[in-house]
Each structure stands twice: as C-alpha cells, then as structure tokens.
Design a protein around this motif. Structure first.
Motif, PDB file in Angstrom:
ATOM      1  N   ALA A  36     -22.253  54.170  28.736  1.00  0.00           N
ATOM      2  CA  ALA A  36     -22.226  54.463  30.160  1.00  0.00           C
ATOM      3  C   ALA A  36     -20.848  54.957  30.600  1.00  0.00           C
ATOM      4  CB  ALA A  36     -22.612  53.225  30.957  1.00  0.00           C
ATOM      5  N   LEU A  37     -19.790  54.405  29.999  1.00  0.00           N
ATOM      6  CA  LEU A  37     -18.443  54.870  30.305  1.00  0.00           C
ATOM      7  C   LEU A  37     -18.222  56.296  29.814  1.00  0.00           C
ATOM      8  CD1 LEU A  37     -16.028  51.890  29.485  1.00  0.00           C
ATOM      9  CD2 LEU A  37     -16.437  52.931  31.722  1.00  0.00           C
ATOM     10  N   GLY A  38     -18.634  56.557  28.571  1.00  0.00           N
ATOM     11  CA  GLY A  38     -18.366  57.841  27.950  1.00  0.00           C
ATOM     12  C   GLY A  38     -19.331  58.932  28.331  1.00  0.00           C
ATOM     13  N   GLY A  39     -20.520  58.558  28.784  1.00  0.00           N
ATOM     14  CA  GLY A  39     -21.497  59.557  29.200  1.00  0.00           C
ATOM     15  C   GLY A  39     -22.412  60.039  28.101  1.00  0.00           C
ATOM     16  N   SER A  40     -22.229  59.531  26.872  1.00  0.00           N
ATOM     17  CA  SER A  40     -23.127  59.912  25.777  1.00  0.00           C
ATOM     18  C   SER A  40     -23.104  58.836  24.714  1.00  0.00           C
ATOM     19  CB  SER A  40     -22.711  61.246  25.158  1.00  0.00           C
ATOM     20  OG  SER A  40     -21.496  61.097  24.434  1.00  0.00           O
ATOM     21  N   GLN A  41     -24.158  58.788  23.928  1.00  0.00           N
ATOM     22  CA  GLN A  41     -24.220  57.783  22.868  1.00  0.00           C
ATOM     23  C   GLN A  41     -23.134  57.995  21.837  1.00  0.00           C
ATOM     24  OE1 GLN A  41     -28.122  56.982  21.276  1.00  0.00           O
ATOM     25  NE2 GLN A  41     -27.305  56.323  19.313  1.00  0.00           N
ATOM     26  N   SER A  42     -22.888  59.239  21.472  1.00  0.00           N
ATOM     27  CA  SER A  42     -21.882  59.509  20.440  1.00  0.00           C
ATOM     28  C   SER A  42     -20.489  59.107  20.899  1.00  0.00           C
ATOM     29  CB  SER A  42     -21.902  60.996  20.055  1.00  0.00           C
ATOM     30  OG  SER A  42     -21.651  61.815  21.193  1.00  0.00           O
ATOM     31  N   ALA A  43     -20.158  59.410  22.162  1.00  0.00           N
ATOM     32  CA  ALA A  43     -18.845  59.039  22.681  1.00  0.00           C
ATOM     33  C   ALA A  43     -18.714  57.524  22.755  1.00  0.00           C
ATOM     34  CB  ALA A  43     -18.630  59.656  24.062  1.00  0.00           C
ATOM     35  N   GLY A  44     -19.758  56.862  23.249  1.00  0.00           N
ATOM     36  CA  GLY A  44     -19.721  55.410  23.346  1.00  0.00           C
ATOM     37  C   GLY A  44     -19.574  54.744  22.001  1.00  0.00           C
ATOM     38  N   ASP A  45     -20.356  55.203  21.035  1.00  0.00           N
ATOM     39  CA  ASP A  45     -20.301  54.597  19.703  1.00  0.00           C
ATOM     40  C   ASP A  45     -18.944  54.822  19.041  1.00  0.00           C
ATOM     41  OD1 ASP A  45     -22.829  53.595  19.950  1.00  0.00           O
ATOM     42  OD2 ASP A  45     -23.785  55.058  18.624  1.00  0.00           O
ATOM     43  N   ALA A  46     -18.312  55.937  19.357  1.00  0.00           N
ATOM     44  CA  ALA A  46     -16.990  56.201  18.789  1.00  0.00           C
ATOM     45  C   ALA A  46     -15.989  55.149  19.264  1.00  0.00           C
ATOM     46  CB  ALA A  46     -16.512  57.594  19.178  1.00  0.00           C
ATOM     47  N   TYR A  47     -16.078  54.758  20.537  1.00  0.00           N
ATOM     48  CA  TYR A  47     -15.165  53.743  21.055  1.00  0.00           C
ATOM     49  C   TYR A  47     -15.483  52.365  20.502  1.00  0.00           C
ATOM     50  CZ  TYR A  47     -12.796  56.911  24.196  1.00  0.00           C
ATOM     51  OH  TYR A  47     -12.026  57.926  24.687  1.00  0.00           O
ATOM     52  N   VAL A  48     -16.754  52.061  20.347  1.00  0.00           N
ATOM     53  CA  VAL A  48     -17.119  50.772  19.768  1.00  0.00           C
ATOM     54  C   VAL A  48     -16.662  50.708  18.314  1.00  0.00           C
ATOM     55  CG1 VAL A  48     -19.034  49.263  19.126  1.00  0.00           C
ATOM     56  CG2 VAL A  48     -19.044  50.411  21.339  1.00  0.00           C
ATOM     57  N   THR A  49     -16.810  51.809  17.583  1.00  0.00           N
ATOM     58  CA  THR A  49     -16.336  51.863  16.207  1.00  0.00           C
ATOM     59  C   THR A  49     -14.827  51.650  16.140  1.00  0.00           C
ATOM     60  OG1 THR A  49     -18.116  53.370  15.551  1.00  0.00           O
ATOM     61  CG2 THR A  49     -16.166  53.308  14.142  1.00  0.00           C
ATOM     62  N   ALA A  50     -14.104  52.281  17.066  1.00  0.00           N
ATOM     63  CA  ALA A  50     -12.648  52.110  17.104  1.00  0.00           C
ATOM     64  C   ALA A  50     -12.291  50.655  17.405  1.00  0.00           C
ATOM     65  CB  ALA A  50     -12.046  53.029  18.158  1.00  0.00           C
ATOM     66  N   MET A  51     -13.069  50.017  18.268  1.00  0.00           N
ATOM     67  CA  MET A  51     -12.821  48.619  18.583  1.00  0.00           C
ATOM     68  C   MET A  51     -13.040  47.745  17.353  1.00  0.00           C
ATOM     69  SD  MET A  51     -14.854  46.045  21.150  1.00  0.00           S
ATOM     70  CE  MET A  51     -16.044  45.746  19.829  1.00  0.00           C
ATOM     71  N   LEU A  52     -14.118  48.006  16.616  1.00  0.00           N
ATOM     72  CA  LEU A  52     -14.416  47.231  15.413  1.00  0.00           C
ATOM     73  C   LEU A  52     -13.329  47.430  14.357  1.00  0.00           C
ATOM     74  CD1 LEU A  52     -18.264  47.875  15.122  1.00  0.00           C
ATOM     75  CD2 LEU A  52     -17.121  45.812  15.956  1.00  0.00           C
ATOM     76  N   GLU A  53     -12.873  48.657  14.217  1.00  0.00           N
ATOM     77  CA  GLU A  53     -11.810  48.942  13.242  1.00  0.00           C
ATOM     78  C   GLU A  53     -10.527  48.214  13.626  1.00  0.00           C
ATOM     79  OE1 GLU A  53     -11.715  53.179  13.364  1.00  0.00           O
ATOM     80  OE2 GLU A  53     -13.301  53.421  11.853  1.00  0.00           O
ATOM     81  N   THR A  54     -10.251  48.148  14.917  1.00  0.00           N
ATOM     82  CA  THR A  54      -9.070  47.430  15.402  1.00  0.00           C
ATOM     83  C   THR A  54      -9.173  45.950  15.086  1.00  0.00           C
ATOM     84  OG1 THR A  54      -8.747  49.025  17.199  1.00  0.00           O
ATOM     85  CG2 THR A  54      -7.716  46.860  17.453  1.00  0.00           C
ATOM     86  N   LEU A  55     -10.345  45.376  15.298  1.00  0.00           N
ATOM     87  CA  LEU A  55     -10.559  43.959  15.024  1.00  0.00           C
ATOM     88  C   LEU A  55     -10.452  43.646  13.533  1.00  0.00           C
ATOM     89  CD1 LEU A  55     -13.481  42.970  17.424  1.00  0.00           C
ATOM     90  CD2 LEU A  55     -11.164  42.033  17.395  1.00  0.00           C
ATOM     91  N   ILE A  56     -10.981  44.539  12.701  1.00  0.00           N
ATOM     92  CA  ILE A  56     -10.913  44.333  11.257  1.00  0.00           C
ATOM     93  C   ILE A  56      -9.466  44.380  10.778  1.00  0.00           C
ATOM     94  CG2 ILE A  56     -11.492  45.353   9.009  1.00  0.00           C
ATOM     95  CD1 ILE A  56     -14.150  46.265  10.327  1.00  0.00           C
ATOM     96  N   ALA A  57      -8.716  45.350  11.322  1.00  0.00           N
ATOM     97  CA  ALA A  57      -7.319  45.498  10.917  1.00  0.00           C
ATOM     98  C   ALA A  57      -6.459  44.351  11.429  1.00  0.00           C
ATOM     99  CB  ALA A  57      -6.774  46.831  11.437  1.00  0.00           C
ATOM    100  N   ASP A  58      -6.777  43.847  12.617  1.00  0.00           N
ATOM    101  CA  ASP A  58      -5.970  42.779  13.209  1.00  0.00           C
ATOM    102  C   ASP A  58      -6.840  41.912  14.115  1.00  0.00           C
ATOM    103  OD1 ASP A  58      -4.079  41.112  14.258  1.00  0.00           O
ATOM    104  OD2 ASP A  58      -2.945  42.667  15.312  1.00  0.00           O
ATOM    105  N   PRO A  59      -7.458  40.871  13.588  1.00  0.00           N
ATOM    106  CA  PRO A  59      -8.331  40.005  14.389  1.00  0.00           C
ATOM    107  C   PRO A  59      -7.630  39.368  15.590  1.00  0.00           C
ATOM    108  CG  PRO A  59      -8.631  39.584  12.046  1.00  0.00           C
ATOM    109  CD  PRO A  59      -7.437  40.471  12.173  1.00  0.00           C
ATOM    110  N   SER A  60      -6.314  39.301  15.563  1.00  0.00           N
ATOM    111  CA  SER A  60      -5.578  38.673  16.663  1.00  0.00           C
ATOM    112  C   SER A  60      -5.614  39.512  17.941  1.00  0.00           C
ATOM    113  CB  SER A  60      -4.125  38.421  16.265  1.00  0.00           C
ATOM    114  OG  SER A  60      -3.425  39.636  16.084  1.00  0.00           O
ATOM    115  N   THR A  61      -6.096  40.770  17.837  1.00  0.00           N
ATOM    116  CA  THR A  61      -6.204  41.597  19.042  1.00  0.00           C
ATOM    117  C   THR A  61      -7.287  41.081  19.991  1.00  0.00           C
ATOM    118  OG1 THR A  61      -7.705  43.103  17.880  1.00  0.00           O
ATOM    119  CG2 THR A  61      -5.366  43.690  17.918  1.00  0.00           C
ATOM    120  N   LEU A  62      -8.163  40.209  19.479  1.00  0.00           N
ATOM    121  CA  LEU A  62      -9.181  39.609  20.332  1.00  0.00           C
ATOM    122  C   LEU A  62      -8.583  38.391  21.025  1.00  0.00           C
ATOM    123  CD1 LEU A  62     -12.227  39.859  21.089  1.00  0.00           C
ATOM    124  CD2 LEU A  62     -12.659  38.127  19.333  1.00  0.00           C
TER     125      LEU A  62
END
Length: 267
Positions: free
Chosen positions: A20-46
């Motif tokens: 809903a923020l990005g306006g498309s499924q591909s844009a939204g999923d890209a941000y969620v993927t980036a969030m997951l990658e951030t969490l995997i690299a550094d769980p303390s970001t949560l």
C-alpha cells in the motif's frame, strides 16, 4: 521464539502495508525483502523494548523513509483495491492512515511505529481524511438524535471536505432525507429519539444502493457479541474526533458498505 518465527506470523500483513505504501506488489515486496535482509544481517535492528508487531512495522517504516524518493507523492499504479486513491496523499500522512485504517493499529501503537506522539498522529489522520476527501468528497447523511453530537459530527464531516445533506433524528426523517438526495455515506446512531432503530433505517436506505455506513452507539457491546451479524464500522460514544475521521476515510477508501458479513445489519 526465534527472529524468523517472530517475523513469519506478521509477514503477510507487512507485505500488505508495504504494498500500500509503494503502490505495487513488487515495490512492497522489495522493501519487505530489504527489511528481512537487515534483520538477518543484524537482529539487533529490531527494537526489543516494544511490542514485536510495532517493532517490525517501525523497522519497515524506517527503511521506507530512508529512501529519498519516497518523500514524494504519487506511488506507482497498483491493482490493490483503493490504492490508486493514495497517490496524492503526503507520504507520512499515508503512513498514518494505513497504520490506523488498514493495519488496525491503535493510536498509541501507530504513533510508536512512526516514532511520534499521539496528538501528532491524530493530526496526520485528520490530514489523511482531508486529502482523501479532496479525491472522494461525498454527500453525508447523519442519523443522530442528540443535537450536540449531531452538530459535532456535522462540523467534523464538513471539516474533512464532505457535504452534509441533512441530519435526521428518527427513522422516518432519515428515509425522507435519503429519498431527496441519495447519500454517499451514512453516519447513524443505533437508538433514535422516537425509540426507532438506526439499524432498521439503514437497512431500508441501503436495500438497493451501495452506500458505506458507520454506526455510532453508546452501547457497542450489545452489537459486538460475535453471535449475530455485526456492523462493519462501529464507533463507541463518547468518541474521539480523530477516530471518526479515520473511520470515515477508511469506509470511503475501501468502498465497503457497513453491513455485516451477512446480508443485513440486524439488531
């Protein structure tokens, strides 16, 4: 519970918010993927000091805000129902609206996600109502027997940019006003001055018309029992003006009738 397990249960909803923020499924999923990658690299970001759901949405929102292009309105076109109406809404206002209206966060939790205070959150939600009204301004019928509440609702509705076609105190007045001009939205008390039911009035008014309805009552527990059909949009008295503004925007945004899951909003 591991970080992956914590995230998994919220993932479908995080994708919805990002889409809903990005306006498309591909844009939204890209941000969620980036969030997951951030969490995997550094769980303390949560942020561990807050509710997990709040922390996840906060992290996703931070990632979104970190990209400068997202400070500009006009997200990409989307097939998600209603998202095309968010294109002209200021990004931070869009975030506030989606957190409250789409994701169902309380004002306190939505403010925590955006890292602002509740009064600021309320202002943003009110701004969302006005900005949405610029796109989808409509005629509103108010069915309310208490004069002061009716006047408060009238001022609030007009402040959002909508037009009030009339205020009805009884079932018969509501039907008469609606026949003169079909409303695009109905705000209805459930128990009216003459002992008649706002639910009955609404059922008669929307029997053949697609009109979103928001019910307002001092006794919500009588209708939120889970036993019988329930109104889709229900506000308890006394209410916060920001709550009414958010629900009005939500009802119009999703173009849903405030009937229950079944055919009629019966009492």
């Amino acid at each position: 519970m591991s970080t992956s397990q914590l995230v998994a249960q919220h993932l479908p909803f995080l994708r919805r918010y990002a889409r809903a923020l990005g306006g498309s499924q591909s844009a939204g999923d890209a941000y969620v993927t980036a969030m997951l990658e951030t969490l995997i690299a550094d769980p303390s970001t949560l942020d561990r000091g807050v509710d997990t759901r709040v922390a996840l949405y906060r992290l996703l929102t931070r990632l979104w805000d970190s990209v400068s292009i997202n400070a500009v309105s006009e997200p990409a076109a989307s097939t998600f129902h209603g998202e095309n109406r968010l294109g002209h809404i200021t990004p931070v206002v869009r975030q506030a609206f989606l957190l409250v209206s789409l994701e169902g966060f309380s004002e306190e939790d939505a403010a925590a996600v955006l890292e602002i205070d509740v009064p600021t959150l309320r202002h943003l939600v009110a701004d969302a109502g006005r900005e949405l009204a610029a796109e989808i301004a409509t005629d509103v019928l108010i069915i309310e027997d208490e004069p002061f509440i009716a006047l408060d609702l009238e001022g609030l509705v007009e402040g959002l940019g909508h037009r009030v076609t009339g205020i009805a105190r009884t079932h018969s007045e509501a039907v008469s006003l609606a026949r003169r001009k079909t409303p695009g939205l109905i705000l209805a008390d459930i128990q009216l001055a003459d002992g008649s039911s706002g639910l009955d009035a609404v059922n008669e008014l929307i029997s053949g018309v697609e009109v979103p309805v928001i019910f307002i009552t001092a006794y919500p527990e009588r209708f939120l029992t889970g036993v019988r059909p329930e109104p889709a949009f229900l506000i308890a008295k006394p209410f916060q003006p920001s709550t009414v503004a958010a629900v009005i925007s939500q009802a119009l945004f999703f173009e849903r009738k405030a009937r229950p899951r079944e055919q009629r909003a019966t009492a």
